[in-house]
Enzyme design. Structure first.
Site, PDB file in Angstrom:
ATOM      1  N   ARG A   1       6.261   4.730  -7.797  1.00 46.72           N
ATOM      2  CA  ARG A   1       6.793   5.301  -6.555  1.00 46.72           C
ATOM      3  C   ARG A   1       5.819   4.988  -5.435  1.00 46.72           C
ATOM      4  O   ARG A   1       4.974   5.811  -5.083  1.00 46.72           O
ATOM      5  CB  ARG A   1       6.979   6.807  -6.711  1.00 46.72           C
ATOM      6  CG  ARG A   1       8.362   7.128  -7.249  1.00 46.72           C
ATOM      7  CD  ARG A   1       8.591   8.611  -7.296  1.00 46.72           C
ATOM      8  NE  ARG A   1       8.117   9.157  -8.555  1.00 46.72           N
ATOM      9  CZ  ARG A   1       8.023  10.458  -8.805  1.00 46.72           C
ATOM     10  NH1 ARG A   1       8.331  11.341  -7.871  1.00 46.72           N
ATOM     11  NH2 ARG A   1       7.610  10.883  -9.968  1.00 46.72           N
TER      12      ARG A   1
ATOM     13  N   ASP B   1       4.063   4.490  -1.905  1.00 49.34           N
ATOM     14  CA  ASP B   1       4.080   5.286  -0.670  1.00 49.34           C
ATOM     15  C   ASP B   1       4.496   4.476   0.552  1.00 49.34           C
ATOM     16  O   ASP B   1       4.545   3.246   0.486  1.00 49.34           O
ATOM     17  CB  ASP B   1       2.649   5.783  -0.386  1.00 49.34           C
ATOM     18  CG  ASP B   1       2.384   7.099  -1.068  1.00 49.34           C
ATOM     19  OD1 ASP B   1       3.349   7.850  -1.301  1.00 49.34           O
ATOM     20  OD2 ASP B   1       1.206   7.367  -1.375  1.00 49.34           O
TER      21      ASP B   1
ATOM     22  N   TYR C   1      -2.079  -2.575  -9.925  1.00 47.37           N
ATOM     23  CA  TYR C   1      -2.081  -2.474  -8.463  1.00 47.37           C
ATOM     24  C   TYR C   1      -3.271  -3.259  -7.934  1.00 47.37           C
ATOM     25  O   TYR C   1      -4.332  -3.284  -8.567  1.00 47.37           O
ATOM     26  CB  TYR C   1      -2.237  -1.015  -8.012  1.00 47.37           C
ATOM     27  CG  TYR C   1      -0.976  -0.196  -8.060  1.00 47.37           C
ATOM     28  CD1 TYR C   1      -0.122  -0.147  -6.963  1.00 47.37           C
ATOM     29  CD2 TYR C   1      -0.641   0.553  -9.194  1.00 47.37           C
ATOM     30  CE1 TYR C   1       1.039   0.622  -6.987  1.00 47.37           C
ATOM     31  CE2 TYR C   1       0.523   1.322  -9.230  1.00 47.37           C
ATOM     32  CZ  TYR C   1       1.353   1.348  -8.115  1.00 47.37           C
ATOM     33  OH  TYR C   1       2.501   2.103  -8.141  1.00 47.37           O
TER      34      TYR C   1
ATOM     35  N   ARG D   1      -5.646   4.532  -3.998  1.00 43.15           N
ATOM     36  CA  ARG D   1      -6.252   4.598  -2.671  1.00 43.15           C
ATOM     37  C   ARG D   1      -7.469   5.529  -2.649  1.00 43.15           C
ATOM     38  O   ARG D   1      -8.389   5.338  -1.855  1.00 43.15           O
ATOM     39  CB  ARG D   1      -5.206   5.011  -1.639  1.00 43.15           C
ATOM     40  CG  ARG D   1      -4.188   3.886  -1.400  1.00 43.15           C
ATOM     41  CD  ARG D   1      -2.898   4.386  -0.796  1.00 43.15           C
ATOM     42  NE  ARG D   1      -3.128   4.996   0.489  1.00 43.15           N
ATOM     43  CZ  ARG D   1      -2.244   5.753   1.132  1.00 43.15           C
ATOM     44  NH1 ARG D   1      -1.036   5.978   0.595  1.00 43.15           N
ATOM     45  NH2 ARG D   1      -2.531   6.288   2.287  1.00 43.15           N
TER      46      ARG D   1
END
Lengths: 246, 246
Positions: B50, B52, B111, B198
């Protein structure tokens, strides 16, 4: 009056090109607006290359004269970047000799054209490359590119209707790099005619598609007739990479 | 009901993230709108990650069930791309086993976070990388990244307020590549908590700035307290690169 030059990077997507035009967003317009806030007089800038709408720059050189900048030369990039939109960045500044002129003093310019090859368009390259779905014959394109190197009359590659004293230019180098999905064609010449790079790329792509051969290119150069050439490719693949001065 | 999966690339800049939200542009919303035109029933899609607002995807996997698609599976990318905006592209499609679920069936996700390092922000990377003006101590960042590999409680790296059964995840690999101005940190794990990548990047950047050391990371992991961690970095540097299934 002192002469200054700036190195300017920009993404051309949102602009109607480098050259100022009334009621249109242009790179020149944005630079002059920002400089007006750092000087006591109106400043006109000259660019080494007049890039078209949608064309990008990694190394545009811009010169201007001023007698009253309120900021020291070395601080110009920082001061200007605070005033410019995020898609235009000044990345260098210098004082130059009085008679320096970004366009007329340039010895050599390099433009790069990017082509993304794959079965689907790539979202990250859509603003920075032409999408080509099919395989291209790159070795043949490289062989044919050699016919376009040298001091030649490029009239057949100049946008029709452009008025220049001579359509002869010296192409110093054409480099093709076709490894990976992002392919590039890099042109270095003493000068370029209007839309010349995008017309040359159109012809080389037609070579890669086996629609145009070496003999056609020789005939096209000899004809000087733009109407016989291939289609002009889209602007978003084109980058002004660097400009060389004495 | 048949189960399908799609591989989807997108630039997240214009979207409020993957997950559907009323009156907001979302990736899920755009995909479901497009699928509605190719099916006889309402279709709900599930994404492996999901992502952002502002986060990009090179390899998001989306699954859905349908009993009445009007297009053969192999033609789905072409049919959907005609209906989708240019910043979302479907680049693959497959039929899968009935119980396949893009999120729950995923074994591993990767990622990548991109950092552009230079004296001035780069116009071409401004949507795709975090700009860092100063030099970072990359060898030290790499040494400290090894403390974050393994089956660990990542509570201190989960956005505060997120509710999950467990904050333990298995980080399989963290790879740093710092050659050239575009640097990348790549994380591969069996799953990620909300904003975990992040937050991890924020801590590693503070290591590179010599503000945080190995002992601080050990203490942070042990504390499980997000408030003791570094700032969450901006979303535009983050890419969902790939998802692995059995």
């Amino acid at each position: 009056m002192d002469t200054y030059c700036l190195k300017v990077q920009y993404e051309g997507t949102a602009y109607s090109g480098f050259q100022i035009q009334p009621d249109q967003p242009t790179i020149q317009g944005k630079l002059e607006e920002a400089l007006a806030k750092l000087a006591t007089e109106r400043i006109r800038v000259v660019g080494a290359g007049r890039t078209d709408a949608g064309v990008h720059s990694e190394g545009q050189i811009v010169s201007f004269r001023s007698s009253g900048l309120t900021v020291p030369t070395a601080k110009l990039p920082y001061a200007l970047n605070r005033l410019l939109p995020g898609d235009i960045r000044v990345v260098g500044s210098e004082r130059r000799a009085k008679n320096f002129h970004a366009q007329r003093s340039a010895l050599e310019k390099t433009y790069r054209y990017q082509i993304y090859q794959g079965p689907f368009p790539n979202v990250f390259w859509r603003r920075y490359a032409l999408w080509e779905r099919n395989d291209l014959n790159w070795p043949e394109m490289e062989r044919c590119s050699r016919l376009l190197v040298g001091t030649l009359d490029f009239a057949a590659f100049a946008a029709s209707g452009s008025s220049v004293k001579t359509t002869v230019r010296s192409m110093h180098q054409i480099e093709l790099d076709w490894e990976g999905p992002l392919k590039t064609i890099r042109f270095t010449a003493d000068g370029f005619l209007y839309k010349m790079v995008r017309n040359l790329v159109g012809t080389l792509l037609d070579v890669g598609r086996c629609k145009v051969g070496a003999k056609d290119i020789e005939a096209l150069l000899a004809s000087g007739d733009r109407r016989l050439g291939s289609a002009t490719v889209a602007p978003q693949g084109l980058f002004l990479e660097s400009v060389r001065y004495a």
